[in-house]
Design a protein around this motif. Structure first.
Motif, PDB file in Angstrom:
ATOM      1  N   ALA A  99       0.827  -1.209   0.000  1.00  0.00           N
ATOM      2  CA  ALA A  99       0.000   0.000   0.000  1.00  0.00           C
ATOM      3  C   ALA A  99       0.860   1.257   0.000  1.00  0.00           C
ATOM      4  O   ALA A  99       0.606   2.207  -0.768  1.00  0.00           O
ATOM      5  N   ASP A 100       1.886   1.281   0.836  1.00  0.00           N
ATOM      6  CA  ASP A 100       2.757   2.470   0.917  1.00  0.00           C
ATOM      7  C   ASP A 100       3.498   2.692  -0.395  1.00  0.00           C
ATOM      8  O   ASP A 100       3.615   3.836  -0.873  1.00  0.00           O
ATOM      9  N   ALA A 101       4.014   1.577  -0.989  1.00  0.00           N
ATOM     10  CA  ALA A 101       4.751   1.717  -2.246  1.00  0.00           C
ATOM     11  C   ALA A 101       3.842   2.222  -3.360  1.00  0.00           C
ATOM     12  O   ALA A 101       4.232   3.107  -4.154  1.00  0.00           O
ATOM     13  N   ALA A 102       2.624   1.682  -3.409  1.00  0.00           N
ATOM     14  CA  ALA A 102       1.685   2.123  -4.448  1.00  0.00           C
ATOM     15  C   ALA A 102       1.319   3.593  -4.275  1.00  0.00           C
ATOM     16  O   ALA A 102       1.264   4.361  -5.258  1.00  0.00           O
ATOM     17  N   HIS A 103       1.086   4.019  -3.052  1.00  0.00           N
ATOM     18  CA  HIS A 103       0.763   5.427  -2.798  1.00  0.00           C
ATOM     19  C   HIS A 103       1.931   6.339  -3.168  1.00  0.00           C
ATOM     20  O   HIS A 103       1.740   7.422  -3.750  1.00  0.00           O
ATOM     21  N   GLU A 104       3.148   5.912  -2.832  1.00  0.00           N
ATOM     22  CA  GLU A 104       4.327   6.733  -3.124  1.00  0.00           C
ATOM     23  C   GLU A 104       4.573   6.826  -4.635  1.00  0.00           C
ATOM     24  O   GLU A 104       5.061   7.857  -5.126  1.00  0.00           O
ATOM     25  N   LEU A 105       4.259   5.765  -5.361  1.00  0.00           N
ATOM     26  CA  LEU A 105       4.483   5.769  -6.815  1.00  0.00           C
ATOM     27  C   LEU A 105       3.381   6.515  -7.570  1.00  0.00           C
ATOM     28  O   LEU A 105       3.606   6.983  -8.698  1.00  0.00           O
ATOM     29  N   ARG A 106       2.234   6.626  -6.967  1.00  0.00           N
ATOM     30  CA  ARG A 106       1.090   7.196  -7.664  1.00  0.00           C
ATOM     31  C   ARG A 106       1.343   8.645  -8.088  1.00  0.00           C
ATOM     32  O   ARG A 106       1.087   9.027  -9.245  1.00  0.00           O
ATOM     33  N   THR A 107       1.843   9.465  -7.181  1.00  0.00           N
ATOM     34  CA  THR A 107       2.049  10.902  -7.470  1.00  0.00           C
ATOM     35  C   THR A 107       3.109  11.124  -8.548  1.00  0.00           C
ATOM     36  O   THR A 107       2.850  11.844  -9.536  1.00  0.00           O
ATOM     37  N   PRO A 108       4.310  10.536  -8.434  1.00  0.00           N
ATOM     38  CA  PRO A 108       5.292  10.769  -9.502  1.00  0.00           C
ATOM     39  C   PRO A 108       4.857  10.246 -10.869  1.00  0.00           C
ATOM     40  O   PRO A 108       5.207  10.815 -11.898  1.00  0.00           O
ATOM     41  N   LEU A 109       4.069   9.165 -10.886  1.00  0.00           N
ATOM     42  CA  LEU A 109       3.576   8.662 -12.161  1.00  0.00           C
ATOM     43  C   LEU A 109       2.577   9.632 -12.786  1.00  0.00           C
ATOM     44  O   LEU A 109       2.572   9.839 -14.007  1.00  0.00           O
ATOM     45  N   THR A 110       1.732  10.230 -11.947  1.00  0.00           N
ATOM     46  CA  THR A 110       0.782  11.228 -12.449  1.00  0.00           C
ATOM     47  C   THR A 110       1.530  12.425 -13.034  1.00  0.00           C
ATOM     48  O   THR A 110       1.188  12.938 -14.115  1.00  0.00           O
ATOM     49  N   ILE A 111       2.567  12.875 -12.323  1.00  0.00           N
ATOM     50  CA  ILE A 111       3.389  13.997 -12.822  1.00  0.00           C
ATOM     51  C   ILE A 111       4.068  13.620 -14.127  1.00  0.00           C
ATOM     52  O   ILE A 111       4.123  14.421 -15.089  1.00  0.00           O
ATOM     53  N   LEU A 112       4.581  12.393 -14.201  1.00  0.00           N
ATOM     54  CA  LEU A 112       5.264  11.943 -15.416  1.00  0.00           C
ATOM     55  C   LEU A 112       4.308  11.927 -16.604  1.00  0.00           C
ATOM     56  O   LEU A 112       4.651  12.387 -17.709  1.00  0.00           O
ATOM     57  N   LEU A 113       3.081  11.408 -16.393  1.00  0.00           N
ATOM     58  CA  LEU A 113       2.100  11.378 -17.478  1.00  0.00           C
ATOM     59  C   LEU A 113       1.740  12.794 -17.940  1.00  0.00           C
ATOM     60  O   LEU A 113       1.606  13.061 -19.153  1.00  0.00           O
ATOM     61  N   ASN A 114       1.602  13.732 -17.006  1.00  0.00           N
ATOM     62  CA  ASN A 114       1.287  15.122 -17.366  1.00  0.00           C
ATOM     63  C   ASN A 114       2.417  15.757 -18.170  1.00  0.00           C
ATOM     64  O   ASN A 114       2.186  16.470 -19.150  1.00  0.00           O
ATOM     65  N   ARG A 115       3.636  15.506 -17.764  1.00  0.00           N
ATOM     66  CA  ARG A 115       4.778  16.077 -18.491  1.00  0.00           C
ATOM     67  C   ARG A 115       4.884  15.480 -19.892  1.00  0.00           C
ATOM     68  O   ARG A 115       5.206  16.195 -20.862  1.00  0.00           O
ATOM     69  N   LEU A 116       4.670  14.158 -19.970  1.00  0.00           N
ATOM     70  CA  LEU A 116       4.732  13.532 -21.291  1.00  0.00           C
ATOM     71  C   LEU A 116       3.663  14.111 -22.215  1.00  0.00           C
ATOM     72  O   LEU A 116       3.905  14.342 -23.417  1.00  0.00           O
ATOM     73  N   GLU A 117       2.502  14.355 -21.673  1.00  0.00           N
ATOM     74  CA  GLU A 117       1.396  14.831 -22.489  1.00  0.00           C
ATOM     75  C   GLU A 117       1.536  16.307 -22.861  1.00  0.00           C
ATOM     76  O   GLU A 117       1.206  16.718 -23.985  1.00  0.00           O
TER      77      GLU A 117
END
Length: 407
Positions: A205-223
């Protein structure tokens, strides 16, 4: 006769008056010399004078076994000629004098023992042995039952502890002292396993929560910041794939946490209709057909609506991913059950159990799914009195998943 004669000769003694006597207080055959004097007897003869010093019966008594037996007989064992009488003689020394001690026996006693006494003894011994065996067998059966019964009770308790019930412990109140160390050791092991499992769940749960935010930022930057190109498209797909795995890990973490459940009575058809509406765009994108059949629109179950939504969504997404474009999916709401069928290639029977394992995929190099969807579905279904089965008996030719809730 050798043993009897020696035993008796060693029991001879001279009392204070100088008379030779036989200490027969411990002589087992004493009653025989008194009662069977015509078949059993003893005497003590002084060697020098040939005088009879001691006899089992008075000298010359009518019927005495010694009547007609000479004082001059050989040492040790001998037989009286013309009769069935056996004699055994030994030499003893008493007060510096030599004596012969004779024990005489009629062989009729042996025949009597062989013909009458021995069979009786054998019958009695056989009866005693048989009764002893029956008693031993009965006691053994009772003892085994007394031992096995608490063992069986302990085994049943252990069997009822499933992977999803690691919080349960063995009731040691009625466990016998012999099995108490095993029960306590099992409870300690369950505590350690539960603690490790909880740590694993918290880590996921902690790993998934920690990865969620940077992945969202990465998708926004890519787009937003990278111009369109084949590389951008590949990066975007990879990021979406990782993001999907993270979301499913969060779903798995929530599925393992039963404390947040909120059970209500809901109509199966309402939940299935909502999920079908939600994934309709995915079906359209792949040029597939989705059919919803309500055989019992009034069927209700007592579940958590969010968990039921995830169950239906995962089954439909699994079908969409594994059938080609132009394929068909049919969802049927029946009496307390949901059936999802597809027109794909089906699932080989040897994989019917493995498909519910975490991160399992038939082709590990295939990026079509993370292998968590059906594992999450299985986990959620375990929260209820329900089952999920899979076979290839679909009317559309592919796989058929059936979720059934029991009241």
């Amino acid at each position: 006769m050798n043993g009897l004669t020696k035993e008796m000769s060693e029991s001879l003694y001279i009392d204070d008056s100088g008379t030779i006597k036989l200490d027969d207080s411990e002589l087992i055959m004493k009653w025989g010399f008194d009662a069977l004097f015509s078949n059993l007897g003893y005497r003590l003869i002084e060697v020098d004078t040939q005088n009879t010093m001691l006899m089992s019966v008075p000298h010359g008594k009518e019927g005495s076994i010694f009547n007609g037996i000479s004082l001059s007989i050989p040492m040790y064992f001998s037989r009286v000629e013309g009769s069935n009488t056996s004699i055994y003689r030994v030499k003893v020394e008493l007060a510096d004098k030599s004596y012969y001690f004779d024990a005489v026996r009629s062989d009729l006693l042996i025949e009597l023992a062989n013909e009458a006494v021995e069979p009786t003894i054998v019958d009695v011994a056989t009866t005693v042995i048989l009764m002893t065996f029956i008693i031993f067998l009965s006691v053994s059966v009772i003892a085994i039952k007394l031992i096995v019964k608490p063992s069986s009770h302990l085994t049943k308790q252990i069997q009822h502890i499933k992977p999803e019930d690691l919080h349960k412990r063995i009731d040691v109140e009625n466990v016998p002292n012999e099995l108490l160390p095993i029960a306590n050791a099992m409870n300690d092991a369950l505590s350690r396993v539960e603690e490790s499992f909880e740590q694993q769940k918290r880590f996921i749960a902690d790993a998934a929560h920690e990865l969620r935010t940077p992945l969202t930022i990465l998708l926004n930057r890519l787009e937003l910041k990278i111009p369109p190109s084949p590389t951008k498209s590949e990066l975007f797909d990879d990021a979406h794939f990782i993001s999907r795995i993270v979301e499913q890990l969060l779903d798995l973490s929530r599925a393992q946490n039963t404390s947040s459940q909120h059970h209500i009575s809901i109509k199966l058809s309402d939940v299935v209709k909502n999920v079908c509406s939600h994934i309709a765009p995915m079906v359209i994108d792949k040029n597939q057909a989705l059919e919803l059949i309500g055989e019992n629109d009034l069927s209700r179950v007592n579940v958590d609506e969010g968990e039921l939504t995830v169950i239906v969504k995962n089954l439909l997404e699994n079908a969409i991913k594994h059938i080609p474009e132009g394929g068909r999916i049919k969802t049927t709401v029946s009496n307390n059950s949901i059936i999802v069928e597809d027109s794909g290639y089906g699932i080989p029977k040897e994989f019917h159990r493995q498909i519910f394992e975490r991160f399992w995929r038939e082709n590990q190099s295939n990026r079509n799914g993370s292998g968590l969807g059906l594992a999450i579905t299985k986990e959620l279904i375990s929260h209820y009195n329900a089952t999920i089965t899979v076979n290839n008996n679909s009317s559309l030719g592919g796989a058929k998943f059936t979720v059934e809730f029991y009241k």
